[in-house]
Design an enzyme around this catalytic site. Structure first.
Site, short mmCIF file in Angstrom:
data_model
loop_
_atom_site.label_atom_id
_atom_site.label_comp_id
_atom_site.label_asym_id
_atom_site.label_seq_id
_atom_site.Cartn_x
_atom_site.Cartn_y
_atom_site.Cartn_z
N HIS A 171 1.57 0.40 -13.07
CA HIS A 171 2.36 -0.80 -13.37
C HIS A 171 3.84 -0.42 -13.39
CE1 HIS A 171 3.10 -4.81 -14.83
NE2 HIS A 171 3.94 -4.30 -15.71
N ASP A 214 -3.02 -4.92 -18.07
CA ASP A 214 -2.02 -3.86 -18.31
C ASP A 214 -2.04 -3.32 -19.74
OD1 ASP A 214 -1.17 -4.24 -15.67
OD2 ASP A 214 0.26 -5.80 -16.27
N MET A 265 -3.80 -7.24 -6.85
CA MET A 265 -3.30 -8.37 -7.63
C MET A 265 -4.40 -9.29 -8.17
SD MET A 265 -0.28 -7.47 -7.43
CE MET A 265 0.76 -8.79 -8.04
N GLY A 311 0.78 -1.23 0.00
CA GLY A 311 0.00 0.00 0.00
C GLY A 311 0.81 1.28 0.00
N SER A 312 2.05 1.23 -0.51
CA SER A 312 2.84 2.47 -0.51
C SER A 312 2.26 3.48 -1.51
CB SER A 312 4.32 2.19 -0.79
OG SER A 312 4.49 1.69 -2.09
N ASN A 313 1.68 2.99 -2.60
CA ASN A 313 1.02 3.92 -3.54
C ASN A 313 -0.26 4.49 -2.92
OD1 ASN A 313 2.38 4.23 -6.27
ND2 ASN A 313 2.49 2.01 -5.95
N ASN A 335 -4.83 2.25 -13.08
CA ASN A 335 -3.90 1.34 -12.41
C ASN A 335 -2.47 1.83 -12.62
OD1 ASN A 335 -2.96 -1.14 -11.19
ND2 ASN A 335 -2.47 -1.90 -13.23
N LEU A 366 -9.79 -7.67 -12.96
CA LEU A 366 -11.22 -7.41 -12.84
C LEU A 366 -11.92 -7.81 -14.14
CD1 LEU A 366 -10.95 -3.92 -11.10
CD2 LEU A 366 -11.74 -6.05 -10.03
C1 GRF Z 1 3.83 -1.41 -7.41
O1 GRF Z 1 5.09 -1.62 -7.95
C2 GRF Z 1 2.79 -1.34 -8.50
O2 GRF Z 1 3.25 -0.78 -9.68
C3 GRF Z 1 2.47 -2.78 -8.72
O3 GRF Z 1 2.51 -3.38 -7.45
C4 GRF Z 1 3.37 -2.60 -6.59
C5 GRF Z 1 2.52 -2.22 -5.43
O4 GRF Z 1 3.21 -1.53 -4.45
N1 GRF Z 1 1.20 -2.93 -9.40
P1 GRF Z 1 2.42 -0.89 -3.22
O5 GRF Z 1 1.47 -1.94 -2.68
O6 GRF Z 1 1.70 0.33 -3.69
O7 GRF Z 1 3.51 -0.56 -2.22
#
Ligand code: GRF
Length: 202
Positions: free
Chosen positions: A109, A145, A90, A15-17, A107, A93
């Site tokens: 990637h 993707d 992951m 969940g860093s994003n 999304n 959908l």
């Molecule tokens: C990221 O590299 C994103 O591009 C990919 O999965 C990773 C998720 O990282 N789809 P986080 O869970 O947001 O830390």
């Protein structure tokens, strides 16, 4: 003050994003606010950000995909969510779900799409001996993707890069790129004056 669009983030892991989107969404002129976080992994580390930022969250198992999507749609409707960000989510959908949500799903990637779609991205990038890699924010379509690209960031691959170091360096860029892409999507929408947020179903 912009009228923020109620949005949801789907996660499966760190969940860093999500964290970066949440931080940005505190800015008064960021176009979205996060009204719901959904995880298909009860142990997702990212759920701690839901607690920290006091955002409603739900866990639904995606073992049964149809049930998962029905649960999500019901909750998204209930919370009047209009826009979805997938961030390390992951699970693919279905076309039905995406259509039902009016294609308002994006999304991120960790590659320069259309290169290196799918899993184990950095391993394949390193094997390929490419000079550059990066990350991409794109619209979600039923094909993995493959939706229209919104924004990309390119970085140089270092000679001594490992899968791990590359993953980390790309991730740092992802945290900047995702909020930028969200701003861009809404700028385009408002420029085009599209009545984008009147939904058939939601
Ligand atoms: C990221 O590299 C994103 O591009 C990919 O999965 C990773 C998720 O990282 N789809 P986080 O869970 O947001 O830390």
């Amino acid at each position: 003050m912009v009228k923020k669009i109620s949005s949801s983030v789907f996660i499966s892991g760190d969940g860093s994003n999500l964290k970066s989107i949440l931080k940005n969404s505190r800015d008064y002129n960021f176009p979205i606010k996060i009204g719901l976080i959904i995880s298909n992994n009860i142990r997702a580390y990212g759920l701690k950000y839901a607690r920290k930022y006091n955002i409603p969250f739900k866990f639904y198992s995606s073992d049964n995909k149809d049930l998962f999507e029905r649960n999500c749609l019901a909750e998204l409707r209930k919370k009047r969510i209009k826009f979805l960000c997938l961030a390390g989510f992951m699970k693919k959908l279905s076309k039905k779900f995406i259509k039902n949500f009016g294609y308002k799903i994006i999304n991120i990637h960790p590659s320069l799409l259309p290169r290196f779609k799918g899993l184990n991205t950095q391993k394949r990038v390193l094997k390929s001996k490419e000079k550059y890699t990066g990350c991409t924010v794109h619209y979600v379509t039923p094909e993995l993707d493959s939706g229209k690209i919104i924004l990309q960031k390119k970085i140089l691959i270092k000679k001594n890069d490992t899968e791990n170091s590359l993953k980390k360096r790309v991730l740092i860029q992802e945290h900047k790129l995702y909020p930028k892409a969200i701003r861009l999507v809404f700028k385009w929408l408002f420029l085009k004056k599209k009545i984008y947020f009147s939904f058939r179903v939601l």
